[in-house]
Design a protein around this motif. Structure first.
Motif, PDB file in Angstrom:
ATOM      1  N   VAL A   1      68.599  -7.040  -3.818  1.00  0.00           N
ATOM      2  CA  VAL A   1      69.738  -7.185  -2.930  1.00  0.00           C
ATOM      3  C   VAL A   1      69.238  -7.038  -1.495  1.00  0.00           C
ATOM      4  N   LEU A   2      69.979  -7.629  -0.573  1.00  0.00           N
ATOM      5  CA  LEU A   2      69.680  -7.467   0.852  1.00  0.00           C
ATOM      6  C   LEU A   2      70.695  -6.483   1.415  1.00  0.00           C
ATOM      7  N   ILE A   3      70.199  -5.455   2.086  1.00  0.00           N
ATOM      8  CA  ILE A   3      71.055  -4.400   2.628  1.00  0.00           C
ATOM      9  C   ILE A   3      71.001  -4.427   4.148  1.00  0.00           C
ATOM     10  N   GLU A   4      72.168  -4.438   4.763  1.00  0.00           N
ATOM     11  CA  GLU A   4      72.261  -4.259   6.208  1.00  0.00           C
ATOM     12  C   GLU A   4      72.245  -2.764   6.488  1.00  0.00           C
ATOM     13  N   VAL A   5      71.202  -2.301   7.146  1.00  0.00           N
ATOM     14  CA  VAL A   5      71.005  -0.868   7.369  1.00  0.00           C
ATOM     15  C   VAL A   5      71.948  -0.368   8.460  1.00  0.00           C
ATOM     16  N   LYS A   6      72.656   0.711   8.163  1.00  0.00           N
ATOM     17  CA  LYS A   6      73.540   1.346   9.151  1.00  0.00           C
ATOM     18  C   LYS A   6      72.846   2.509   9.850  1.00  0.00           C
TER      19      LYS A   6
ATOM     20  N   VAL B   1      75.094  -1.480   3.925  1.00  0.00           N
ATOM     21  CA  VAL B   1      76.042  -2.333   3.204  1.00  0.00           C
ATOM     22  C   VAL B   1      75.292  -3.501   2.576  1.00  0.00           C
ATOM     23  N   VAL B   2      75.594  -3.807   1.321  1.00  0.00           N
ATOM     24  CA  VAL B   2      74.982  -4.949   0.645  1.00  0.00           C
ATOM     25  C   VAL B   2      75.509  -6.233   1.278  1.00  0.00           C
ATOM     26  N   SER B   3      74.591  -7.062   1.762  1.00  0.00           N
ATOM     27  CA  SER B   3      75.009  -8.312   2.413  1.00  0.00           C
ATOM     28  C   SER B   3      74.663  -9.553   1.597  1.00  0.00           C
ATOM     29  N   GLU B   4      73.776  -9.407   0.603  1.00  0.00           N
ATOM     30  CA  GLU B   4      73.418 -10.537  -0.257  1.00  0.00           C
ATOM     31  C   GLU B   4      72.935  -9.986  -1.604  1.00  0.00           C
TER      32      GLU B   4
ATOM     33  N   ILE C   1      76.483  -4.894  -8.787  1.00  0.00           N
ATOM     34  CA  ILE C   1      76.453  -4.694  -7.339  1.00  0.00           C
ATOM     35  C   ILE C   1      76.997  -5.954  -6.681  1.00  0.00           C
ATOM     36  N   LYS C   2      77.824  -5.781  -5.659  1.00  0.00           N
ATOM     37  CA  LYS C   2      78.409  -6.941  -4.979  1.00  0.00           C
ATOM     38  C   LYS C   2      78.275  -6.783  -3.470  1.00  0.00           C
ATOM     39  N   THR C   3      78.408  -7.873  -2.764  1.00  0.00           N
ATOM     40  CA  THR C   3      78.376  -7.811  -1.306  1.00  0.00           C
ATOM     41  C   THR C   3      79.511  -6.912  -0.818  1.00  0.00           C
ATOM     42  N   GLY C   4      79.209  -6.158   0.222  1.00  0.00           N
ATOM     43  CA  GLY C   4      80.189  -5.228   0.761  1.00  0.00           C
ATOM     44  C   GLY C   4      80.086  -3.824   0.208  1.00  0.00           C
ATOM     45  N   ASP C   5      79.319  -3.633  -0.883  1.00  0.00           N
ATOM     46  CA  ASP C   5      79.152  -2.284  -1.431  1.00  0.00           C
ATOM     47  C   ASP C   5      78.423  -1.392  -0.433  1.00  0.00           C
ATOM     48  N   ARG C   6      78.895  -0.170  -0.318  1.00  0.00           N
ATOM     49  CA  ARG C   6      78.249   0.845   0.527  1.00  0.00           C
ATOM     50  C   ARG C   6      77.212   1.569  -0.326  1.00  0.00           C
ATOM     51  N   VAL C   7      75.964   1.591   0.140  1.00  0.00           N
ATOM     52  CA  VAL C   7      74.881   2.064  -0.725  1.00  0.00           C
ATOM     53  C   VAL C   7      73.841   2.874   0.032  1.00  0.00           C
ATOM     54  N   THR C   8      73.083   3.619  -0.744  1.00  0.00           N
ATOM     55  CA  THR C   8      71.822   4.183  -0.299  1.00  0.00           C
ATOM     56  C   THR C   8      70.771   3.741  -1.309  1.00  0.00           C
ATOM     57  N   VAL C   9      69.516   4.163  -1.117  1.00  0.00           N
ATOM     58  CA  VAL C   9      68.435   3.624  -1.953  1.00  0.00           C
ATOM     59  C   VAL C   9      67.417   4.713  -2.294  1.00  0.00           C
ATOM     60  N   ASN C  10      67.039   4.756  -3.566  1.00  0.00           N
ATOM     61  CA  ASN C  10      65.905   5.560  -4.008  1.00  0.00           C
ATOM     62  C   ASN C  10      64.638   4.781  -3.625  1.00  0.00           C
TER      63      ASN C  10
ATOM     64  N   ALA D   1      67.414  -4.112  -7.236  1.00  0.00           N
ATOM     65  CA  ALA D   1      68.754  -3.598  -7.518  1.00  0.00           C
ATOM     66  C   ALA D   1      68.741  -2.261  -8.249  1.00  0.00           C
ATOM     67  N   GLN D   2      67.756  -2.027  -9.124  1.00  0.00           N
ATOM     68  CA  GLN D   2      67.758  -0.801  -9.918  1.00  0.00           C
ATOM     69  C   GLN D   2      67.550   0.452  -9.077  1.00  0.00           C
ATOM     70  N   ASN D   3      67.121   0.285  -7.826  1.00  0.00           N
ATOM     71  CA  ASN D   3      66.926   1.431  -6.943  1.00  0.00           C
ATOM     72  C   ASN D   3      68.125   1.706  -6.046  1.00  0.00           C
ATOM     73  N   VAL D   4      69.161   0.891  -6.173  1.00  0.00           N
ATOM     74  CA  VAL D   4      70.331   1.026  -5.311  1.00  0.00           C
ATOM     75  C   VAL D   4      71.318   2.029  -5.913  1.00  0.00           C
ATOM     76  N   ILE D   5      71.813   2.927  -5.076  1.00  0.00           N
ATOM     77  CA  ILE D   5      72.815   3.915  -5.490  1.00  0.00           C
ATOM     78  C   ILE D   5      74.068   3.690  -4.661  1.00  0.00           C
ATOM     79  N   LYS D   6      75.186   3.472  -5.325  1.00  0.00           N
ATOM     80  CA  LYS D   6      76.445   3.277  -4.602  1.00  0.00           C
ATOM     81  C   LYS D   6      76.928   4.609  -4.041  1.00  0.00           C
ATOM     82  N   LEU D   7      77.406   4.566  -2.808  1.00  0.00           N
ATOM     83  CA  LEU D   7      77.932   5.764  -2.185  1.00  0.00           C
ATOM     84  C   LEU D   7      79.378   5.994  -2.611  1.00  0.00           C
ATOM     85  N   PRO D   8      79.729   7.218  -2.960  1.00  0.00           N
ATOM     86  CA  PRO D   8      81.146   7.522  -3.188  1.00  0.00           C
ATOM     87  C   PRO D   8      81.956   7.202  -1.935  1.00  0.00           C
TER      88      PRO D   8
END
Length: 345
Positions: A30-35, A72-75, A83-92, A133-140
């Motif tokens: 996935v491509l993540i836009e870093v906040k 935020v997942v952008s792609e 996992i879908k675009t717009g998901d708020r995430v962090t990463v292992n 993707a397997q390293n992505v953790i969705k944020l509550p």
């Protein structure tokens, strides 16, 4: 194109703010836009080129550093599910192999083949990052991006505490009032360790004050003898557990003097030179020395639950600067100002 901070040579300094291509993703990424991305002690050591740290990684330059981030997942890659675009995430950031005997046990921190984001692959000091993707953790929903960027060091603290296994009514000492030390304090308090002592230097005055506000007793080791104070507090017995969160070669020898018989020393710090300890004392006092590296797979779930349950780690993020001001951010760390400095791409 995107903005990023690059380490372009294995020598002190040699980092720059640059425009680079946005990474393309493979079907399982996935491509993540870093906040926000935090500056870890490893990043700081690599910037100044601490040889002991540098030898632990095989870095192909140029490399985008940074491994403590949220966004935020952008792609989403064509093979990715859940996992879908717009998901708020962090990463292992540990790219564990999933095939060795250690991964089979979930202890991915000691995986036989564990490339790392920000050293072996480009990291989070950028506007975008490609991650499997397997390293992505969705944020509550209740967890902010700032807290999400602090989840990686929180996991380090959780794992350190869990490895030591505090008991009811025990007394803990945390040597080092940096971000990891104060996160260890927070985790100890969250699981019911009522008496925690945090030690630091005169330059850590503000950090020690924060530790006190979080419920710790504090010791400035340049003004007081920490060993005698710990002994006084514990009626001469010593602390049941001591955590090395400073990474200085003097810490474990000092911990040996203040820990009780049958006590435990948890080592999270990474000193650049060896420590000297008397192994006879380890034996006679039945001291257990426990090494702690990073975190396990389950630790990320534990961190999510703690944050959802109300643990507030945002006081650890004392400064937030734009990515382009990365030099000012590293200067703050050089001057031991604040705790975690976040960069906002």
């Amino acid at each position: 194109m995107m903005n990023a901070v690059l380490k372009y040579k294995g020598a002190p300094g040699h980092m720059k703010f640059a425009s680079v291509p946005i990474p393309s993703i493979s079907p399982d990424q996935v491509l993540i836009e870093v906040k926000f991305c935090g500056i870890c002690g490893t990043d700081h050591s690599l910037y100044h080129w601490n040889e002991a740290i540098a030898k632990a990684y095989k870095i192909d330059f140029p490399r985008i550093l940074g491994h403590e981030f949220a966004g935020v997942v952008s792609e989403v890659g064509s093979e990715v599910q859940g996992i879908k675009t717009g998901d708020r995430v962090t990463v292992n950031p540990i790219l564990y192999c999933g095939q060795c005997s250690y991964c089979a046990e979930g202890i991915i921190n000691v995986c036989d083949n564990r490339p790392f984001l920000g050293t072996d692959f480009d990291g989070g000091f950028a506007q975008f990052i490609a991650v499997r993707a397997q390293n992505v953790i969705k944020l509550p929903d209740s967890v902010s991006f700032e807290s999400g960027a602090l989840m990686e060091p929180l996991c380090v603290a959780i794992h350190a505490v869990e490895r030591v296994k505090p008991g009811l009514g025990e007394v803990a000492v945390v040597i080092g009032a940096g971000a990891i030390g104060l996160l260890i304090l927070m985790v100890l308090k969250a699981i019911g360790v009522n008496r925690v002592i945090v030690t630091g230097l005169s330059v850590d005055k503000d950090r020690l004050q924060l530790a006190k506000s979080l419920g710790a007793e504090t010791i400035n080791i340049e003004e007081q003898d920490p060993v005698s104070i710990v002994k006084d507090i514990t009626g001469g017995r010593g602390a049941d557990m001591v955590f090395d969160a400073a990474g200085h070669p003097s810490v474990v020898p000092q911990a040996m003097k203040m820990v009780a018989k049958h006590g435990k020393i948890g080592v999270t710090g990474l000193p650049s030179i060896p420590s000297e300890i008397m192994m006879t004392e380890v034996s006679l006092k039945e001291i257990t020395i426990i090494g702690n590296r990073a975190y396990e797979l389950k630790t990320w779930l534990q961190a999510c639950k703690l944050l959802e349950g109300g643990l507030n780690v945002e006081p650890i993020a004392t400064h937030t600067l734009p990515l382009k001001d990365w030099e000012s951010a590293f200067n703050l760390i050089d001057q031991r100002q604040g705790l975690r400095v976040l960069l906002a791409p």
